[in-house]
Design an enzyme around this catalytic site. Structure first.
Site, mmCIF file in Angstrom:
data_model
loop_
_atom_site.group_PDB
_atom_site.id
_atom_site.type_symbol
_atom_site.label_atom_id
_atom_site.label_comp_id
_atom_site.label_asym_id
_atom_site.label_seq_id
_atom_site.Cartn_x
_atom_site.Cartn_y
_atom_site.Cartn_z
ATOM 1 C CE LYS A 1 -2.596 -0.338 9.915
ATOM 2 N NZ LYS A 1 -3.251 1.285 9.604
ATOM 3 N NE ARG B 1 -6.648 -3.645 6.921
ATOM 4 C CZ ARG B 1 -6.016 -3.335 6.079
ATOM 5 N NH1 ARG B 1 -6.408 -2.147 5.617
ATOM 6 N NH2 ARG B 1 -4.496 -3.024 6.888
ATOM 7 N NE ARG C 1 0.825 5.737 3.085
ATOM 8 C CZ ARG C 1 0.043 4.663 3.420
ATOM 9 N NH1 ARG C 1 0.676 4.486 4.315
ATOM 10 N NH2 ARG C 1 -1.908 4.699 2.888
ATOM 11 N NE ARG D 1 -0.138 2.393 0.211
ATOM 12 C CZ ARG D 1 -0.843 1.936 1.703
ATOM 13 N NH1 ARG D 1 0.504 1.896 2.431
ATOM 14 N NH2 ARG D 1 -1.491 1.642 1.745
ATOM 15 N NE ARG E 1 -6.136 2.498 2.166
ATOM 16 C CZ ARG E 1 -5.377 3.657 2.234
ATOM 17 N NH1 ARG E 1 -4.886 4.801 1.289
ATOM 18 N NH2 ARG E 1 -4.255 3.914 2.728
HETATM 19 P P1 AP5 Z 1 1.867 4.663 7.534
HETATM 20 O O1 AP5 Z 1 2.874 4.162 9.275
HETATM 21 O O2 AP5 Z 1 2.029 4.481 6.663
HETATM 22 O O3 AP5 Z 1 0.890 3.896 7.748
HETATM 23 P P2 AP5 Z 1 -0.086 2.978 8.344
HETATM 24 O O4 AP5 Z 1 -1.550 3.491 9.400
HETATM 25 O O5 AP5 Z 1 0.538 1.785 7.563
HETATM 26 O O6 AP5 Z 1 -0.871 3.336 6.885
HETATM 27 P P3 AP5 Z 1 -2.034 2.684 5.710
HETATM 28 O O7 AP5 Z 1 -2.615 3.779 4.279
HETATM 29 O O8 AP5 Z 1 -0.590 1.743 5.450
HETATM 30 O O9 AP5 Z 1 -3.117 1.486 6.143
HETATM 31 P P4 AP5 Z 1 -4.000 1.084 5.389
HETATM 32 O O10 AP5 Z 1 -4.249 0.230 6.819
HETATM 33 O O11 AP5 Z 1 -4.463 1.668 4.670
HETATM 34 O O12 AP5 Z 1 -3.150 -0.121 4.236
HETATM 35 P P5 AP5 Z 1 -2.359 -1.532 3.600
HETATM 36 O O13 AP5 Z 1 -1.182 -1.375 3.050
HETATM 37 O O14 AP5 Z 1 -3.041 -2.247 5.597
HETATM 38 O O15 AP5 Z 1 2.254 6.306 8.006
HETATM 39 C C1 AP5 Z 1 1.413 7.379 6.997
HETATM 40 C C2 AP5 Z 1 2.079 8.086 6.756
HETATM 41 O O16 AP5 Z 1 2.442 9.548 7.922
HETATM 42 C C3 AP5 Z 1 3.331 8.605 6.676
HETATM 43 O O17 AP5 Z 1 3.621 9.406 5.333
HETATM 44 C C4 AP5 Z 1 4.361 8.466 7.836
HETATM 45 O O18 AP5 Z 1 5.494 9.300 7.289
HETATM 46 C C5 AP5 Z 1 3.881 9.614 8.314
HETATM 47 N N1 AP5 Z 1 3.741 9.367 10.308
HETATM 48 C C6 AP5 Z 1 3.758 8.216 10.749
HETATM 49 N N2 AP5 Z 1 3.391 8.161 12.133
HETATM 50 C C7 AP5 Z 1 3.317 9.726 12.304
HETATM 51 C C8 AP5 Z 1 3.311 10.580 13.016
HETATM 52 N N3 AP5 Z 1 3.338 9.986 14.451
HETATM 53 N N4 AP5 Z 1 3.547 11.665 13.319
HETATM 54 C C9 AP5 Z 1 3.707 11.762 11.341
HETATM 55 N N5 AP5 Z 1 3.602 11.261 10.751
HETATM 56 C C10 AP5 Z 1 3.580 10.193 10.560
HETATM 57 O O19 AP5 Z 1 -3.869 -1.770 2.578
HETATM 58 C C11 AP5 Z 1 -3.868 -1.851 1.988
HETATM 59 C C12 AP5 Z 1 -4.936 -2.191 1.142
HETATM 60 O O20 AP5 Z 1 -4.635 -4.094 1.047
HETATM 61 C C13 AP5 Z 1 -6.666 -2.183 2.376
HETATM 62 O O21 AP5 Z 1 -7.242 -0.664 1.504
HETATM 63 C C14 AP5 Z 1 -7.331 -3.148 1.276
HETATM 64 O O22 AP5 Z 1 -7.910 -3.550 0.012
HETATM 65 C C15 AP5 Z 1 -5.784 -4.661 1.144
HETATM 66 N N6 AP5 Z 1 -6.169 -4.868 2.595
HETATM 67 C C16 AP5 Z 1 -5.274 -4.930 3.621
HETATM 68 N N7 AP5 Z 1 -4.962 -6.050 4.512
HETATM 69 C C17 AP5 Z 1 -6.189 -6.729 4.617
HETATM 70 C C18 AP5 Z 1 -7.157 -7.067 5.301
HETATM 71 N N8 AP5 Z 1 -6.503 -7.543 6.762
HETATM 72 N N9 AP5 Z 1 -8.773 -7.782 5.167
HETATM 73 C C19 AP5 Z 1 -8.735 -7.061 3.870
HETATM 74 N N10 AP5 Z 1 -8.319 -6.399 2.933
HETATM 75 C C20 AP5 Z 1 -6.842 -6.114 2.882
#
Ligand code: AP5
Length: 221
Positions: A15, A90, A129, A163, A174
């Protein structure tokens, strides 16, 4: 009409990676709830400590805090032409709040691209990552998308880091939150007719092309 996009998908689906690409292509701001929480936590405030008590365990931050933060962000001047939301909503409660907010602004969601990926591939990606210390939306993967110089961000030369929530136990939590609380949001948007599934197991550039085509088609519809 402004263009509001919600990017969905399991942790590690890409994402953040794809939102950055789409933001560069469209000029729309990339709004990442996780990134906003990490910035607040870095400020060492009472709110930051409250958020960390959930984030550090891999739990979702409570809806009221999250909704208020995103509502304020959507009111910012740079969001008037629309936004790319990454990580929000979410929960169904968050999705309903977003719907009500957009309705009050006489706006609606253009499309909800769903980056679909198998859990084992998500785990592999998260394990490799690396993020930029200055801007954690500069995202790399040690094998699939490595920086030109190992451990250094191509864009601003800052060191890369792992991270804090990319530890195996936290990833497990998660993904469990995703299955229990976020998959009902997919169904919510499917019923509304805005969900578009994209195979996110393809290489990054192929996913980007499919995503851009889906967004362009939605804008014309
Ligand atoms: P990446 O693009 O980083 O993946 P992502 O889908 O963004 O994954 P996240 O882990 O960031 O999502 P998340 O939802 O857990 O984290 P968030 O920060 O939102 O890609 C991942 C890896 O794959 C990278 O190394 C990349 O290079 C590689 N890659 C990408 N595409 C590829 C491909 N096609 N082929 C090969 N490799 C590829 O949330 C963190 C925390 O914040 C949550 O746990 C929660 O505590 C809180 N939080 C955030 N939003 C909310 C909400 N709405 N409500 C409540 N709590 C929330």
């Amino acid at each position: 009409m402004a263009t509001y996009i919600v990017l969905m998908g399991m942790q590690g689906a890409g994402k953040g990676t794809q939102a950055e690409y789409l933001a560069a292509q469209s000029g729309l701001p990339h709004i990442t709830s996780g990134g906003m929480f990490r910035a607040i936590m870095a400020s060492d405030s009472a709110l930051g400590r409250q958020i960390a008590s959930y984030y550090d365990l891999g739990h979702l931050v409570p809806d009221n805090l999250t909704i208020e933060m995103i509502r304020d962000r959507l009111m910012a001047a740079d969001a008037t032409n629309g936004v790319i939301l990454d990580g929000f909503p979410r929960t169904v409660t968050q999705a309903e709040s977003l719907g009500a907010l957009l309705e009050s602004m006489h706006q609606k969601l253009a499309i909800v691209p769903y980056l679909s990926i198998a859990e084992n591939e998500a785990l592999r990606r998260l394990a490799g990552r690396r993020c930029c210390k200055i801007n954690d939306q500069h995202i790399y993967h040690i094998d699939d998308n490595p920086p030109k110089v190992s451990g250094i961000c191509d864009i601003d030369g800052a060191p890369l880091y792992i991270r804090s929530d990319d530890e195996p136990e936290k990833i497990k939590q998660r993904i469990s939150s995703y299955k229990n609380e976020t998959t009902p949001v997919l169904e919510y948007y499917r019923i509304k007719g805005v969900l578009r599934e994209i195979n996110a197991e393809q290489p990054i550039d192929k996913v980007s092309a499919a995503l851009l085509a889906a967004v362009e088609a939605a804008k014309k519809a």
